[in-house]
Design a protein around this motif. Sequence first.
Motif, PDB file in Angstrom:
ATOM      1  N   LEU A 114       0.837  -1.199   0.000  1.00 16.48           N
ATOM      2  CA  LEU A 114       0.000   0.000   0.000  1.00 16.48           C
ATOM      3  C   LEU A 114       0.877   1.256   0.000  1.00 16.48           C
ATOM      4  O   LEU A 114       0.616   2.201  -0.752  1.00 16.48           O
ATOM      5  N   ILE A 115       1.909   1.247   0.819  1.00 14.51           N
ATOM      6  CA  ILE A 115       2.815   2.403   0.887  1.00 14.51           C
ATOM      7  C   ILE A 115       3.507   2.602  -0.456  1.00 14.51           C
ATOM      8  O   ILE A 115       3.653   3.732  -0.933  1.00 14.51           O
ATOM      9  N   ALA A 120       4.065   5.769  -5.385  1.00 11.01           N
ATOM     10  CA  ALA A 120       4.049   5.806  -6.849  1.00 11.01           C
ATOM     11  C   ALA A 120       3.045   6.850  -7.339  1.00 11.01           C
ATOM     12  O   ALA A 120       3.332   7.635  -8.245  1.00 11.01           O
ATOM     13  N   LEU A 121       1.867   6.874  -6.715  1.00 15.22           N
ATOM     14  CA  LEU A 121       0.849   7.843  -7.096  1.00 15.22           C
ATOM     15  C   LEU A 121       1.321   9.271  -6.871  1.00 15.22           C
ATOM     16  O   LEU A 121       1.027  10.164  -7.668  1.00 15.22           O
ATOM     17  N   TYR A 127       1.081   1.850 -10.156  1.00 17.95           N
ATOM     18  CA  TYR A 127       1.687   0.783  -9.354  1.00 17.95           C
ATOM     19  C   TYR A 127       0.689  -0.353  -9.186  1.00 17.95           C
ATOM     20  O   TYR A 127      -0.441  -0.149  -8.715  1.00 17.95           O
ATOM     21  N   ILE A 128       1.123  -1.542  -9.583  1.00 15.70           N
ATOM     22  CA  ILE A 128       0.312  -2.747  -9.430  1.00 15.70           C
ATOM     23  C   ILE A 128       0.978  -3.657  -8.404  1.00 15.70           C
ATOM     24  O   ILE A 128       2.194  -3.872  -8.453  1.00 15.70           O
ATOM     25  N   ASP A 129       0.191  -4.145  -7.472  1.00 13.73           N
ATOM     26  CA  ASP A 129       0.676  -5.053  -6.425  1.00 13.73           C
ATOM     27  C   ASP A 129       1.632  -6.105  -7.005  1.00 13.73           C
ATOM     28  O   ASP A 129       1.361  -6.689  -8.058  1.00 13.73           O
TER      29      ASP A 129
END
Length: 219
Positions: A114-115, A120-121, A127-129
């Motif tokens: 999540l961080i 990335a945002l 950003y993909i897990d």
Amino acid sequence: MLMLKVLIADDHAVVRQGLAYLINGQPDFKVVSEAANGTDAYARVEQGNIDILVMDLSMPPGESGLVTTQRIHEHFPDVKILILSMHEEQEYINKAIHNGALSYILKSSPDSELISGLNALSANRRYIDQNITLSKSDIKQIEAGGVDAHLQGYRSLSKREREVFPLMALGYTNKEIANRLFISTKTVEAHKASIMHKLSLNSRPELVRYAVHHHLIEF
């Protein structure tokens, strides 16, 4: 660096509380508001002063997070959307990204994912897990620009009609819809008639089947 303002949308209060604690512990992010469903999340974004939306896809009863993602991306493209979901099915992942989500994180992943997504945002990057693998066909599906012929009617609905639609499908009365959206019951009736006409539907059961089939609402 400016503090980025975050809105958390999840139907579980304990999840929102945990996310707020985690996000507020990061130096560049501050949770400024929370929402328990897609309709309220959209309304809060509409008020302004939100940089990032961290949102679940399933927040029953009401509008599907996939639809909320699309509506927010269409009307507020500067708001970066991070989906945090239990849905690991590729269909949901591809659809969410196609609809405008910049990041997709699984709830089963560690907090570090999540961080990473938030960081990335903040740098305007997708950003993909790391636990998600996108194949070439997935990327093709995400980038597909065509409109689903079965959803052309839905896409023709006005902004207000899209707000009435999930409440109508869930069986809210005209008065309940009017009170929730701060409009008159006569206006609700007009929107309902317009929705049925645009979707070429004849009854509420048909509307419910249409909504469920296209993942437009969550029960």
